[in-house]
Design an enzyme around this catalytic site. Sequence first.
Site, PDB file in Angstrom:
ATOM      1  N   ASN A 158       0.802  -1.230   0.000  1.00 12.76           N
ATOM      2  CA  ASN A 158       0.000   0.000   0.000  1.00 12.76           C
ATOM      3  C   ASN A 158       0.834   1.278   0.000  1.00 12.76           C
ATOM      4  O   ASN A 158       0.417   2.298  -0.554  1.00 12.76           O
ATOM      5  CB  ASN A 158      -1.002  -0.002   1.163  1.00 12.76           C
ATOM      6  CG  ASN A 158      -0.349  -0.199   2.512  1.00 12.76           C
ATOM      7  OD1 ASN A 158       0.774  -0.682   2.625  1.00 12.76           O
ATOM      8  ND2 ASN A 158      -1.074   0.148   3.561  1.00 12.76           N
ATOM      9  N   GLU A 465       8.724   2.742  14.617  1.00 14.49           N
ATOM     10  CA  GLU A 465       9.481   3.197  13.461  1.00 14.49           C
ATOM     11  C   GLU A 465       9.396   4.711  13.411  1.00 14.49           C
ATOM     12  O   GLU A 465       8.405   5.306  13.830  1.00 14.49           O
ATOM     13  CB  GLU A 465       8.926   2.588  12.172  1.00 14.49           C
ATOM     14  CG  GLU A 465       9.078   1.083  12.115  1.00 14.49           C
ATOM     15  CD  GLU A 465       8.637   0.493  10.789  1.00 14.49           C
ATOM     16  OE1 GLU A 465       9.464  -0.176  10.138  1.00 14.49           O
ATOM     17  OE2 GLU A 465       7.470   0.695  10.412  1.00 14.49           O
TER      18      GLU A 465
END
Length: 484
Positions: A158, A465
């Site tokens: 995506n 992250e």
Amino acid sequence: MTSDGALKLAPTQLLIGGERRDSSDGALMDVYDPATASVFTQVADGSVEDGLSAVEAAAAAGPGWAATPPRQRGEVLRRTFELMTEHAEELAHLMVLENGKALRDARSEVAYAAEFFRWYAEEAVRGFGELGTAPSGANRILVMRQPVGVCVLVTPWNFPAAMATRKIGPALAAGCSVVLKPASDTPLTALAIGALLEEAGAPAGVVNVVPSRKSGPVVSAMLHDPRVRKLSFTGSTEVGRALLHEAADTIVNTSMELGGNAPFLVLDDADVSAAVEGAMLAKMRNGGEACTAANRFYVHRSVADEFSRGLADAMGHLVVGPGSDPATELGPLVNPAAVEKVEELVAGALDEGARALLGATRPDRTGWYYDPTVLTNVGSTNPILGEEVFGPVAPIVVFDDDEEAIAAANDTEFGLVSYLYTGDLARGLRVAEALEAGMIGLNRGLVSDPAAPFGGVKQSGIGREGGHEGMLEYLESKYIAVQW
């Protein structure tokens, strides 16, 4: 920008040890254009042998890269940021070709993806350790941070650029070598980024890219190679659970960004027009195909009609078409299975009493499209609230008080991101504190930022992250007891 121009940026062979290679068994995989449902190119389909060859190359290159001064590692990342910026238009069109997203979304993603290289170019020099004195006074506590080692990075379709750079950036900044296994639907963007890293000066073997439709066997083989010490995965919770079982066999360090089922809360004192604007960002960014996409809309009864009408009007005016058309605001979904899943979820919701205020149809056109859809009269137990829709569908549930909304928002195994609109900051912070999510968009429909820690709680993931925390995921702390 033509298709040929975008494709020139992307090799179609594997990148292993600084060499472009065909797959060991000669296999190729088709790459489809979701707007036409047709094959437009083929890419080498990596084998288990190719995956292990990439691990070998990364292991050979790892010590030299770890010993490279942090400033030099950072300069490679900075130059890659500049190259991505220079080739932004080609990269955007490449993503449109293989992913289907609207060109405006692809352009935004390239800019966002490149920023991870700029951020970690600056963070590379900040992997500091610590020095302290033991409470007893017997010795000093010296902590140094060292690269974890060879990293296997598995990314989804995506956001084919951003999910790659969000992992490669901190790994390289920390001094690790990597094997990137991109999603089989979108291999070209990953191969293009690998080529740009090479051009920027990444030594042979530091970055390896192995597309494959044999994802399970290839990743499993790499995780069972004792030279692999880190797995970073972005994808579904279901696959994440399976990979955790695999990683347990050799106790591989893991970071995971998994599924989301993001609630979007609109309290009674919210600015409804601002909430609609934020909902369009939170729901329709990338056509709804995002783990961060607003998936369940909980709206106070007093503003529910106004919000529902506003959202339906905004979604109903979106221009649907091929992502390559600059006028397009909503492109096709990534593959036929994605369309079938959305159709099934919407049909199930309607069967349970929901009403389609907009859409709930698949357009009669070539390609993998689904119309923008707003569902009202959605009961609190409607099955559509329990799954990620991953498409342009907004189910709206009415609530009467904050406690009811919080309980409904938290009634899920997921906890990646939540969105909240209110006119009272103190109230917003109280509700945000009670929401079980790793990230909160408070009067904002967009939370992602390279400088912020991105990740979830519960079954939405492990680790973070982005930000400084993102680089720490690729570093091990070594404690040395010393006295002087």
